[in-house]
Design a protein around this motif. Structure first.
Motif, PDB file in Angstrom:
ATOM      1  N   HIS A   7       0.817  -1.216   0.000  1.00 11.07           N
ATOM      2  CA  HIS A   7       0.000   0.000   0.000  1.00 11.07           C
ATOM      3  C   HIS A   7       0.853   1.270   0.000  1.00 11.07           C
ATOM      4  N   LEU A  60      -4.947  -2.356  -7.744  1.00  8.92           N
ATOM      5  CA  LEU A  60      -3.806  -1.486  -7.441  1.00  8.92           C
ATOM      6  C   LEU A  60      -3.532  -0.524  -8.592  1.00  8.92           C
ATOM      7  N   GLN A  87      -5.991   2.227  -8.450  1.00  4.67           N
ATOM      8  CA  GLN A  87      -5.691   3.190  -7.381  1.00  4.67           C
ATOM      9  C   GLN A  87      -4.539   4.113  -7.766  1.00  4.67           C
ATOM     10  N   VAL A 116       1.890   1.959  -3.559  1.00  2.91           N
ATOM     11  CA  VAL A 116       0.761   2.533  -4.303  1.00  2.91           C
ATOM     12  C   VAL A 116       0.567   4.004  -3.922  1.00  2.91           C
TER      13      VAL A 116
END
Length: 199
Positions: free
Chosen positions: A99, A131, A134, A102
């Motif tokens: 995360h 992903l 995002q 990202v």
């Protein structure tokens, strides 16, 4: 007529993505002519023919930098392609892919401008995974839908219930692109061997 691009690699996954995209185009649009070019082709001398087509489709759209013209050569100035450019199964990868990756990842400016140029031409961009969606949203691109890998889709199976084979006798396992997946690949092979010892 439609233009479809093929990746320069010859791996099984990329072949399946291209084949699936061509099959769906023909099923939806009829027996149309499809012009097929490699992502590494310089298409400058083919622009007149390309611009008479309905759409420019990129079924294996992996965002790698430097992006244009290294990954996608096509033409020095992409605005010379006057028909809509449709990415199918757009995918991004960052290492280690968590995360934080990202959240903090930033595209090079030229890559971002190219992606925004494409996003303005189509109602939706089909992402291969959440992903990727995002990361694109983090860069102000919002007309996205997570549709998965285009190789998943077989037009003849649309609307039909899932059908599982009663007996699996043969497995095909393709090796990963990058060496850092080797240990993971071995574990997957061991798992498949345990699950299907007679295949």
């Amino acid at each position: 007529m439609y233009v479809i691009t093929t990746p320069p690699t010859k791996n099984v996954g990329d072949h399946l993505i291209t084949r699936s995209a061509k099959n769906i185009i023909k099923k939806v649009k009829g027996d149309v002519e499809i012009l097929e070019y490699s992502m590494q082709d310089d298409l400058t001398d083919k622009l007149e023919k390309i611009n008479k087509c309905k759409a420019f489709i990129i079924p294996s759209f992996a965002i790698r930098e430097p992006f244009h013209p290294e990954t996608f050569r096509f033409v020095p100035d992409m605005t010379k392609i006057k028909i809509p450019i449709y990415p199918l199964g757009m995918t991004w990868k960052g290492f280690p892919g968590d995360h934080e990756t990202v959240r903090t990842f930033r595209f090079q400016n030229e890559t971002l401008q190219f992606l925004k140029y494409i996003s303005k031409q189509v109602p939706k961009i089909l992402c291969r995974d959440h992903l990727t969606c995002q990361v694109l949203k983090n860069h102000g691109i919002s007309n996205l839908v997570m549709g998965g890998d285009p190789a998943w889709y077989d037009y003849e199976s649309f609307g039909k219930p899932m059908k599982r084979s009663k007996k699996i006798e043969t497995l095909v396992f393709t090796t990963p692109h990058a060496g850092w997946f080797n240990e993971q690949a071995k574990k997957i092979l061991e798992m498949l061997s345990d699950l299907l010892p007679n295949a």
